[in-house]
Design a protein around this motif. Sequence first.
Motif, mmCIF file in Angstrom:
data_model
loop_
_atom_site.group_PDB
_atom_site.id
_atom_site.type_symbol
_atom_site.label_atom_id
_atom_site.label_comp_id
_atom_site.label_asym_id
_atom_site.label_seq_id
_atom_site.Cartn_x
_atom_site.Cartn_y
_atom_site.Cartn_z
ATOM 1 N N SER A 50 -4.546 26.963 -21.308
ATOM 2 C CA SER A 50 -4.286 25.793 -20.168
ATOM 3 C C SER A 50 -3.215 25.281 -20.086
ATOM 4 C CB SER A 50 -5.473 24.565 -20.722
ATOM 5 O OG SER A 50 -5.393 23.614 -19.411
ATOM 6 N N ALA A 51 -2.302 24.922 -21.317
ATOM 7 C CA ALA A 51 -1.009 24.289 -21.290
ATOM 8 C C ALA A 51 -0.106 25.381 -20.913
ATOM 9 C CB ALA A 51 -0.811 23.728 -22.611
ATOM 10 N N LEU A 52 -0.104 26.460 -21.374
ATOM 11 C CA LEU A 52 0.969 27.478 -21.263
ATOM 12 C C LEU A 52 1.057 27.962 -19.936
ATOM 13 C CD1 LEU A 52 2.847 29.130 -22.820
ATOM 14 C CD2 LEU A 52 1.454 30.682 -23.258
ATOM 15 N N PHE A 53 -0.174 28.117 -19.387
ATOM 16 C CA PHE A 53 -0.080 28.815 -17.977
ATOM 17 C C PHE A 53 -0.587 27.782 -16.877
ATOM 18 C CE2 PHE A 53 -1.009 32.462 -21.116
ATOM 19 C CZ PHE A 53 0.019 33.021 -20.572
ATOM 20 N N ARG A 54 -0.222 26.661 -17.073
ATOM 21 C CA ARG A 54 -0.583 25.474 -15.874
ATOM 22 C C ARG A 54 0.285 25.871 -14.875
ATOM 23 N NH1 ARG A 54 -1.021 20.112 -18.187
ATOM 24 N NH2 ARG A 54 -3.085 20.786 -18.585
ATOM 25 N N PRO A 55 1.653 26.233 -14.958
ATOM 26 C CA PRO A 55 2.523 26.402 -13.945
ATOM 27 C C PRO A 55 2.079 27.638 -12.971
ATOM 28 C CG PRO A 55 3.871 26.244 -15.906
ATOM 29 C CD PRO A 55 2.217 26.351 -16.228
ATOM 30 N N VAL A 56 1.187 28.737 -13.496
ATOM 31 C CA VAL A 56 0.921 29.930 -12.802
ATOM 32 C C VAL A 56 0.039 29.508 -11.678
ATOM 33 C CG1 VAL A 56 -0.484 31.896 -13.208
ATOM 34 C CG2 VAL A 56 1.027 31.012 -15.042
ATOM 35 N N GLU A 57 0.417 30.213 -10.783
ATOM 36 C CA GLU A 57 -0.438 30.051 -9.315
ATOM 37 C C GLU A 57 -1.204 31.287 -9.253
ATOM 38 O OE1 GLU A 57 -0.545 27.561 -7.198
ATOM 39 O OE2 GLU A 57 0.796 26.348 -8.409
ATOM 40 N N PRO A 58 -2.222 30.914 -8.855
ATOM 41 C CA PRO A 58 -3.363 29.897 -8.497
ATOM 42 C C PRO A 58 -3.744 29.053 -9.930
ATOM 43 C CG PRO A 58 -4.988 31.670 -8.159
ATOM 44 C CD PRO A 58 -3.297 32.237 -8.470
ATOM 45 N N THR A 59 -3.687 27.928 -9.862
ATOM 46 C CA THR A 59 -3.976 27.046 -11.256
ATOM 47 C C THR A 59 -5.335 27.311 -11.691
ATOM 48 O OG1 THR A 59 -4.439 25.086 -9.916
ATOM 49 C CG2 THR A 59 -2.297 25.484 -10.721
ATOM 50 N N TRP A 60 -6.139 27.736 -10.801
ATOM 51 C CA TRP A 60 -7.540 27.657 -11.139
ATOM 52 C C TRP A 60 -7.902 28.876 -12.044
ATOM 53 C CZ3 TRP A 60 -10.552 32.144 -10.315
ATOM 54 C CH2 TRP A 60 -9.891 32.974 -9.463
ATOM 55 N N VAL A 61 -7.059 29.773 -12.191
ATOM 56 C CA VAL A 61 -7.320 31.061 -12.938
ATOM 57 C C VAL A 61 -6.884 30.747 -14.393
ATOM 58 C CG1 VAL A 61 -6.079 33.218 -13.625
ATOM 59 C CG2 VAL A 61 -6.348 32.552 -11.497
ATOM 60 N N ALA A 62 -6.045 29.906 -14.873
ATOM 61 C CA ALA A 62 -5.778 29.503 -16.154
ATOM 62 C C ALA A 62 -6.839 28.500 -16.651
ATOM 63 C CB ALA A 62 -4.310 28.701 -16.113
ATOM 64 N N LYS A 63 -7.206 27.461 -15.657
ATOM 65 C CA LYS A 63 -8.510 26.872 -15.997
ATOM 66 C C LYS A 63 -9.616 27.459 -16.184
ATOM 67 C CE LYS A 63 -6.672 22.731 -13.398
ATOM 68 N NZ LYS A 63 -6.923 21.819 -12.338
ATOM 69 N N ALA A 64 -10.107 28.482 -15.613
ATOM 70 C CA ALA A 64 -11.233 29.164 -15.819
ATOM 71 C C ALA A 64 -11.189 29.865 -16.985
ATOM 72 C CB ALA A 64 -11.417 30.159 -14.578
ATOM 73 N N ILE A 65 -9.984 30.464 -17.485
ATOM 74 C CA ILE A 65 -9.899 31.393 -18.815
ATOM 75 C C ILE A 65 -9.926 30.135 -19.567
ATOM 76 C CG2 ILE A 65 -8.370 32.561 -20.184
ATOM 77 C CD1 ILE A 65 -7.309 33.949 -17.559
ATOM 78 N N ALA A 66 -9.297 29.179 -19.689
ATOM 79 C CA ALA A 66 -9.573 28.095 -20.853
ATOM 80 C C ALA A 66 -11.082 27.700 -20.786
ATOM 81 C CB ALA A 66 -8.513 26.993 -20.525
ATOM 82 N N THR A 67 -11.607 27.538 -19.791
ATOM 83 C CA THR A 67 -12.881 26.919 -19.803
ATOM 84 C C THR A 67 -13.821 28.113 -20.528
ATOM 85 O OG1 THR A 67 -12.696 25.897 -17.824
ATOM 86 C CG2 THR A 67 -14.865 26.412 -18.202
ATOM 87 N N LEU A 68 -13.618 29.250 -20.104
ATOM 88 C CA LEU A 68 -14.263 30.408 -21.072
ATOM 89 C C LEU A 68 -14.422 30.327 -22.543
ATOM 90 C CD1 LEU A 68 -13.498 33.590 -18.767
ATOM 91 C CD2 LEU A 68 -15.714 32.497 -19.070
ATOM 92 N N PHE A 69 -12.946 29.929 -23.002
ATOM 93 C CA PHE A 69 -13.061 29.672 -24.469
ATOM 94 C C PHE A 69 -13.605 28.617 -24.986
ATOM 95 C CE2 PHE A 69 -9.236 32.522 -24.040
ATOM 96 C CZ PHE A 69 -9.535 33.318 -25.080
ATOM 97 N N PHE A 70 -13.669 27.467 -24.094
ATOM 98 C CA PHE A 70 -14.343 26.416 -24.371
ATOM 99 C C PHE A 70 -15.842 26.304 -24.432
ATOM 100 C CE2 PHE A 70 -10.764 23.930 -22.435
ATOM 101 C CZ PHE A 70 -9.892 23.859 -23.425
ATOM 102 N N LEU A 71 -16.329 27.173 -23.590
ATOM 103 C CA LEU A 71 -17.693 27.618 -23.498
ATOM 104 C C LEU A 71 -18.203 28.573 -24.889
ATOM 105 C CD1 LEU A 71 -18.345 28.190 -19.691
ATOM 106 C CD2 LEU A 71 -19.247 26.382 -21.113
ATOM 107 N N LEU A 72 -17.115 29.420 -25.074
ATOM 108 C CA LEU A 72 -17.471 30.040 -26.306
ATOM 109 C C LEU A 72 -17.681 29.472 -27.294
ATOM 110 C CD1 LEU A 72 -17.454 33.148 -27.570
ATOM 111 C CD2 LEU A 72 -14.873 33.052 -27.716
#
Length: 126
Positions: A50-72
């Motif tokens: 989440s921190a490393l890829f925050r500047p990447v557009e669209p931002t929801w992609v990094a948030k979604a991948i981070a969310t998958l790790f949190f759910l895991l």
Amino acid sequence: MAEDEQPGRGALAEDRTDLAEDRTLLANERTFSGWARTSMASIGIGVGFSALFRPVEPTWVAKAIATLFFLLAAFLIISAERRACALQARLNAHKIHDLATMNFRVMAIVISVGAMSLIVAIWWLT
């Protein structure tokens, strides 16, 4: 030592079985600890992603991948807690002090709540 003072074969076998049961309980605790570490590592990967890829557009992609790790992480710790408690309920400690099943549950709840809090933080607080 007189022959009648020696423990019988049945008593020795029972002692070995009791010690094996104690070793299994200790192995169960170590296994739970390993899964808890894996769960925490998954949280760390999610935070890092989440921190490393925050500047990447669209931002929801990094948030979604981070969310998958949190759910895991939550899935791993809850699964580990259920397995550990099930095994703990079937066995009895003989010469060791075993970890109470409530401790497994508390650790699983704390890690899961932490992971869910991070999901809320990355989606709504940033």
